[in-house]
Design an enzyme around this catalytic site. Structure first.
Site, PDB file in Angstrom:
ATOM      1  N   LYS A  78       0.704  -1.349   0.033  1.00 48.37           N
ATOM      2  CA  LYS A  78       0.073   0.030   0.065  1.00 48.37           C
ATOM      3  C   LYS A  78       0.860   1.130   0.047  1.00 48.37           C
ATOM      4  O   LYS A  78       0.365   2.311  -0.519  1.00 48.37           O
ATOM      5  CB  LYS A  78      -1.080  -0.214   1.237  1.00 48.37           C
ATOM      6  CG  LYS A  78      -2.020  -1.094   1.042  1.00 48.37           C
ATOM      7  CD  LYS A  78      -3.189  -0.715   1.882  1.00 48.37           C
ATOM      8  CE  LYS A  78      -4.411  -1.638   1.633  1.00 48.37           C
ATOM      9  NZ  LYS A  78      -4.183  -3.112   1.906  1.00 48.37           N
ATOM     10  N   GLU A 131      -9.854   7.064   3.532  1.00 45.70           N
ATOM     11  CA  GLU A 131     -10.746   6.147   3.971  1.00 45.70           C
ATOM     12  C   GLU A 131      -9.814   4.845   4.244  1.00 45.70           C
ATOM     13  O   GLU A 131      -8.947   4.709   3.796  1.00 45.70           O
ATOM     14  CB  GLU A 131     -11.667   5.735   3.045  1.00 45.70           C
ATOM     15  CG  GLU A 131     -11.614   4.410   2.150  1.00 45.70           C
ATOM     16  CD  GLU A 131     -10.520   5.102   0.977  1.00 45.70           C
ATOM     17  OE1 GLU A 131      -9.983   6.145   0.851  1.00 45.70           O
ATOM     18  OE2 GLU A 131      -9.857   3.876   0.476  1.00 45.70           O
ATOM     19  N   SER A 169       1.819  -9.650  -1.310  1.00 42.26           N
ATOM     20  CA  SER A 169       1.477  -8.554  -0.837  1.00 42.26           C
ATOM     21  C   SER A 169       1.609  -7.963   0.456  1.00 42.26           C
ATOM     22  O   SER A 169       1.954  -6.843   0.528  1.00 42.26           O
ATOM     23  CB  SER A 169      -0.296  -8.352  -1.268  1.00 42.26           C
ATOM     24  OG  SER A 169      -0.940  -9.149  -0.469  1.00 42.26           O
TER      25      SER A 169
HETATM   26  C1  LIG Z   1      -5.130  -3.978   1.544  1.00 36.79           C
HETATM   27  C2  LIG Z   1      -4.352  -5.516   1.236  1.00 36.79           C
HETATM   28  C3  LIG Z   1      -4.796  -6.290   0.133  1.00 36.79           C
HETATM   29  C4  LIG Z   1      -5.814  -5.941  -0.778  1.00 36.79           C
HETATM   30  O1  LIG Z   1      -6.014  -4.793  -1.461  1.00 36.79           O
HETATM   31  P1  LIG Z   1      -5.714  -4.728  -3.018  1.00 36.79           P
HETATM   32  O2  LIG Z   1      -6.099  -3.408  -3.578  1.00 36.79           O
HETATM   33  O3  LIG Z   1      -6.638  -5.586  -3.576  1.00 36.79           O
HETATM   34  O4  LIG Z   1      -4.196  -5.144  -3.499  1.00 36.79           O
HETATM   35  C5  LIG Z   1      -3.840  -7.105  -0.103  1.00 36.79           C
HETATM   36  N1  LIG Z   1      -2.839  -7.538   0.646  1.00 36.79           N
HETATM   37  C6  LIG Z   1      -2.585  -6.892   1.565  1.00 36.79           C
HETATM   38  C7  LIG Z   1      -1.413  -7.326   2.323  1.00 36.79           C
HETATM   39  C8  LIG Z   1      -3.503  -5.726   1.867  1.00 36.79           C
HETATM   40  O5  LIG Z   1      -2.757  -4.914   3.098  1.00 36.79           O
END
Ligand SMILES: *Cc1c(COP(=O)(O)O)cnc(C)c1O
Length: 406
Positions: free
Chosen positions: A96, A118, A389
């Site tokens: 993020k 948000e 992610s």
């Molecule tokens: C917020 C988040 C997501 C989901 O958000 P996307 O916009 O779909 O990428 C996925 N993995 C992690 C670790 C997150 O913090």
């Protein structure tokens, strides 16, 4: 290639749309702010100076490039070379921050004096509060009152970083209400305020801008896999909430027809139970937060309450570019349940010593099926890149409770 050239190679949505999806379904009063943002993004996107500043911060502050890690034990187990794109190693522990840095640099160029955002689980709120502190900008975060209670640790993090957290009491007191409230703030304070959206959702230009900013994941991965394996991947896999980490990984590979792309949604307790967040698998075309895409609706046609064990996938909408990719068949979308995700988290922990986020674990849970599918068409498949992610620290209480209950 320079960043500005790499970005120029990514598609621009025509008239703000990806096929029939996207657009600007917002109140008349918001149009000036959105038009100003779109114009600013068009200029910044093509400006090498903008990208120099963003890339500098991504390197020195975030710690990029993130590693592309060859998971050898898991690869042997699965029968294909698995590489993880390690966004969990970024400052603040997930992808993020990439988006937040890019939008904060844009806010400063636009001479905006205040950041708003948000947040649902609080991950985007923490990333926004982090860049606000870095840039010395006041920051206000809108969060559903329900989520403020559920995510107390992230609320404390935001406050420590100097942000003001507003608990939103309207509607279901969750993410979609927080987003409505943030939009209302923006309408009232358009002159000095920058609204920093956390995924590839919202009205144009957000889905486009956030995808471009997150494309650093796929742009790096492309260079890294060519260096490590001497070829493009056979497939890329990523989890899909709003769709930003997946969109960022996929975008630089979309033109390569030989690279299969797989997005993985949250099937929660099972799609048949109605308690899930698999918007593309089980939703309908509709409008949410200013953009046309797939949305989850209940029997009365109202936006439904999404459910997932991972708070970051718990959103009843999905980015419009994913809707277009689904429709064209360019990306295939799978879904994995809460239990699948837990099992995958444990498997990755034991085979590689990596505790991933529960969101990420949905992508990990799909690797077997993707590899099996690819092996049907060729016995010697190329490497598979999986978007890692985020890290799992934030989920340890949830995981411990679920393991205890088994
Ligand atoms: C917020 C988040 C997501 C989901 O958000 P996307 O916009 O779909 O990428 C996925 N993995 C992690 C670790 C997150 O913090």
């Amino acid at each position: 290639m320079s960043t500005v050239d790499e970005i120029a190679a990514l598609p621009i949505p025509e008239r703000g749309r990806f096929g029939e999806f996207g657009g600007q379904y917002v109140a008349e009063t918001l149009m000036p702010a959105i038009t100003e943002l779109e114009a600013a993004w068009r200029v910044a996107r093509g400006d090498a100076k903008y990208w120099d500043e963003v890339d500098g911060l991504l390197a020195d502050y975030v710690g990029r490039p993130s590693r592309l890690y060859h998971a050898k034990r898991l690869s042997a187990d699965i029968g294909a070379a698995i590489y993880f794109k390690r966004e969990d190693l970024n400052h603040t522990g997930a992808h993020k921050i990439n988006n937040c840095i890019g939008q904060a640099v844009l806010a400063r160029r636009m001479r905006k004096k205040r950041l708003i955002a948000e947040t649902g689980a609080g991950q985007h709120g923490v990333a926004t509060a982090t860049v606000a502190a870095l840039f010395g900008l006041p920051c206000e975060i809108y969060m559903g009152a329900e989520d403020v209670v559920r995510q107390a640790l992230n609320v404390e993090r935001m406050r420590l970083l100097g942000a003001t957290v507003h608990a939103v009491e309207s509607g279901t007191r969750t993410l979609k209400d927080a987003m409505n409230e943030a939009l209302r703030d923006w309408v009232t304070n358009v002159g000095d305020t920058f609204y920093l959206i956390g995924s590839v959702a919202g009205p144009h230009p957000y889905p486009w801008m956030v995808r471009d900013l997150q494309s650093v994941i796929g742009r790096e991965a492309r260079t890294q896999i060519l260096a490590a394996a001497g070829r493009l991947p056979a497939a890329c896999i990523a989890c899909v909430g709003g769709g930003s980490n997946a969109g960022g990984l996929f975008a630089p590979f979309v033109e390569d027809a030989a690279v299969a792309l797989y997005g993985v949604e949250a099937a929660g307790e099972g799609i048949g139970t109605g308690r899930h967040a698999a918007t593309l698998a089980a939703g309908r075309v509709g409008v949410l937060h200013g953009s046309k895409s797939y949305v989850l609706v209940d029997r009365d046609g109202q936006i439904a309450h999404a459910h997932s064990i991972s708070a970051g996938l718990d959103y009843p909408g999905v980015g419009p570019e994913h809707a277009a990719w689904k429709q064209s068949g360019r990306v295939r979308y799978l879904a994995r349940t809460d239990n699948d995700a837990l099992e995958a988290l444990e498997r990755l922990a034991r085979s590689e010593g990596i505790l991933c986020a529960l969101e990420t674990a949905h992508a990990v849970a799909a690797i077997d099926e993707v590899a099996k599918h690819l092996l049907l068409s060729a016995p010697n498949i190329g490497p598979i890149i999986v978007g890692l992610s985020g890290r799992g620290d934030k989920d340890m209480t949830t995981v411990a409770q679920r393991r205890g209950a088994r």
